[in-house]
Motif scaffolding. Structure first.
Motif, mmCIF file in Angstrom:
data_model
loop_
_atom_site.group_PDB
_atom_site.id
_atom_site.type_symbol
_atom_site.label_atom_id
_atom_site.label_comp_id
_atom_site.label_asym_id
_atom_site.label_seq_id
_atom_site.Cartn_x
_atom_site.Cartn_y
_atom_site.Cartn_z
ATOM 1 N N GLU A 255 0.818 -1.224 0.000
ATOM 2 C CA GLU A 255 0.000 0.000 0.000
ATOM 3 C C GLU A 255 0.849 1.270 0.000
ATOM 4 O O GLU A 255 0.550 2.217 -0.719
ATOM 5 N N ASP A 256 1.909 1.287 0.794
ATOM 6 C CA ASP A 256 2.765 2.477 0.885
ATOM 7 C C ASP A 256 3.441 2.758 -0.457
ATOM 8 O O ASP A 256 3.479 3.906 -0.911
ATOM 9 N N PHE A 257 3.947 1.737 -1.093
ATOM 10 C CA PHE A 257 4.607 1.892 -2.382
ATOM 11 C C PHE A 257 3.622 2.395 -3.436
ATOM 12 O O PHE A 257 3.938 3.284 -4.230
ATOM 13 N N ILE A 258 2.422 1.849 -3.438
ATOM 14 C CA ILE A 258 1.394 2.249 -4.399
ATOM 15 C C ILE A 258 1.026 3.722 -4.201
ATOM 16 O O ILE A 258 0.870 4.471 -5.170
ATOM 17 N N LYS A 259 0.912 4.151 -2.954
ATOM 18 C CA LYS A 259 0.603 5.561 -2.667
ATOM 19 C C LYS A 259 1.753 6.469 -3.116
ATOM 20 O O LYS A 259 1.520 7.537 -3.696
ATOM 21 N N LYS A 260 2.980 6.059 -2.853
ATOM 22 C CA LYS A 260 4.131 6.867 -3.268
ATOM 23 C C LYS A 260 4.205 6.966 -4.790
ATOM 24 O O LYS A 260 4.507 8.027 -5.332
ATOM 25 N N PHE A 261 3.931 5.862 -5.481
ATOM 26 C CA PHE A 261 3.929 5.916 -6.938
ATOM 27 C C PHE A 261 2.893 6.927 -7.425
ATOM 28 O O PHE A 261 3.159 7.726 -8.320
ATOM 29 N N GLY A 262 1.720 6.897 -6.832
ATOM 30 C CA GLY A 262 0.664 7.841 -7.212
ATOM 31 C C GLY A 262 1.069 9.286 -6.974
ATOM 32 O O GLY A 262 0.819 10.158 -7.816
ATOM 33 N N GLN A 263 1.705 9.545 -5.835
ATOM 34 C CA GLN A 263 2.178 10.895 -5.542
ATOM 35 C C GLN A 263 3.205 11.338 -6.575
ATOM 36 O O GLN A 263 3.192 12.487 -7.034
ATOM 37 N N LYS A 264 4.097 10.430 -6.927
ATOM 38 C CA LYS A 264 5.148 10.759 -7.894
ATOM 39 C C LYS A 264 4.547 11.018 -9.272
ATOM 40 O O LYS A 264 4.931 11.981 -9.955
ATOM 41 N N LEU A 265 3.606 10.185 -9.687
ATOM 42 C CA LEU A 265 2.950 10.400 -10.977
ATOM 43 C C LEU A 265 2.302 11.776 -11.012
ATOM 44 O O LEU A 265 2.464 12.531 -11.984
ATOM 45 N N LYS A 266 1.598 12.131 -9.968
ATOM 46 C CA LYS A 266 0.947 13.444 -9.900
ATOM 47 C C LYS A 266 1.979 14.566 -9.945
ATOM 48 O O LYS A 266 1.813 15.554 -10.671
ATOM 49 N N GLN A 267 3.051 14.418 -9.186
ATOM 50 C CA GLN A 267 4.104 15.435 -9.151
ATOM 51 C C GLN A 267 4.696 15.657 -10.539
ATOM 52 O O GLN A 267 4.849 16.799 -10.983
ATOM 53 N N VAL A 268 5.023 14.593 -11.226
ATOM 54 C CA VAL A 268 5.619 14.705 -12.561
ATOM 55 C C VAL A 268 4.606 15.273 -13.548
ATOM 56 O O VAL A 268 4.925 16.159 -14.340
ATOM 57 N N ARG A 269 3.374 14.788 -13.502
ATOM 58 C CA ARG A 269 2.328 15.293 -14.402
ATOM 59 C C ARG A 269 2.155 16.796 -14.228
ATOM 60 O O ARG A 269 2.142 17.556 -15.203
ATOM 61 N N GLU A 270 2.054 17.238 -12.981
ATOM 62 C CA GLU A 270 1.876 18.666 -12.714
ATOM 63 C C GLU A 270 3.098 19.475 -13.128
ATOM 64 O O GLU A 270 2.964 20.596 -13.630
ATOM 65 N N SER A 271 4.297 18.920 -12.951
ATOM 66 C CA SER A 271 5.514 19.638 -13.347
ATOM 67 C C SER A 271 5.582 19.834 -14.860
ATOM 68 O O SER A 271 6.241 20.753 -15.337
ATOM 69 N N LYS A 272 4.884 18.985 -15.596
ATOM 70 C CA LYS A 272 4.825 19.095 -17.056
ATOM 71 C C LYS A 272 3.653 19.967 -17.500
ATOM 72 O O LYS A 272 3.438 20.174 -18.692
ATOM 73 N N GLY A 273 2.888 20.488 -16.537
ATOM 74 C CA GLY A 273 1.775 21.376 -16.842
ATOM 75 C C GLY A 273 0.574 20.680 -17.455
ATOM 76 O O GLY A 273 -0.201 21.299 -18.180
ATOM 77 N N LEU A 274 0.409 19.401 -17.142
ATOM 78 C CA LEU A 274 -0.701 18.635 -17.707
ATOM 79 C C LEU A 274 -1.770 18.357 -16.654
ATOM 80 O O LEU A 274 -1.455 18.074 -15.498
ATOM 81 N N SER A 275 -3.019 18.422 -17.070
ATOM 82 C CA SER A 275 -4.117 18.003 -16.206
ATOM 83 C C SER A 275 -4.282 16.494 -16.353
ATOM 84 O O SER A 275 -3.735 15.886 -17.281
ATOM 85 N N GLN A 276 -5.055 15.915 -15.465
ATOM 86 C CA GLN A 276 -5.355 14.490 -15.602
ATOM 87 C C GLN A 276 -6.068 14.235 -16.929
ATOM 88 O O GLN A 276 -5.805 13.238 -17.597
#
Length: 79
Positions: free
Chosen positions: A7-28
């Motif tokens: 569960e912890d790894f899955i949550k961290k992956f999700g946080q990282k995906l969001k961080q990278v997506r936002e840094s690229k200026g993309l919405s979901q």
């Protein structure tokens, strides 16, 4: 064989995906259109609610223009 779910790894992956997506200026929604992964799937992944597939990791990395390994580097996440 017992099904393992980190569960912890899955949550961290999700946080990282969001961080990278936002840094690229993309919405979901924009990432969804690029990757053809539903926006709700992306949202659930970012919230750590689903254990995403390796295929999704690969497609996210491709369209976010990062090495897939970057999505597994959690060292810069806020705790």
């Amino acid at each position: 064989m017992k099904y393992l779910k980190d569960e912890d790894f899955i949550k961290k992956f999700g946080q990282k995906l969001k961080q990278v997506r936002e840094s690229k200026g993309l919405s979901q929604e924009q990432l969804s259109l690029l990757t053809e992964v539903s926006q709700s799937q992306i949202a659930r992944t970012e919230l750590g609610q689903v254990n995403t597939s390796i295929s999704h990791v690969s497609i996210y990395a491709k369209y976010l223009k990062v090495d897939a390994m970057n999505l597994f580097d959690f060292s810069d996440l806020v705790k």
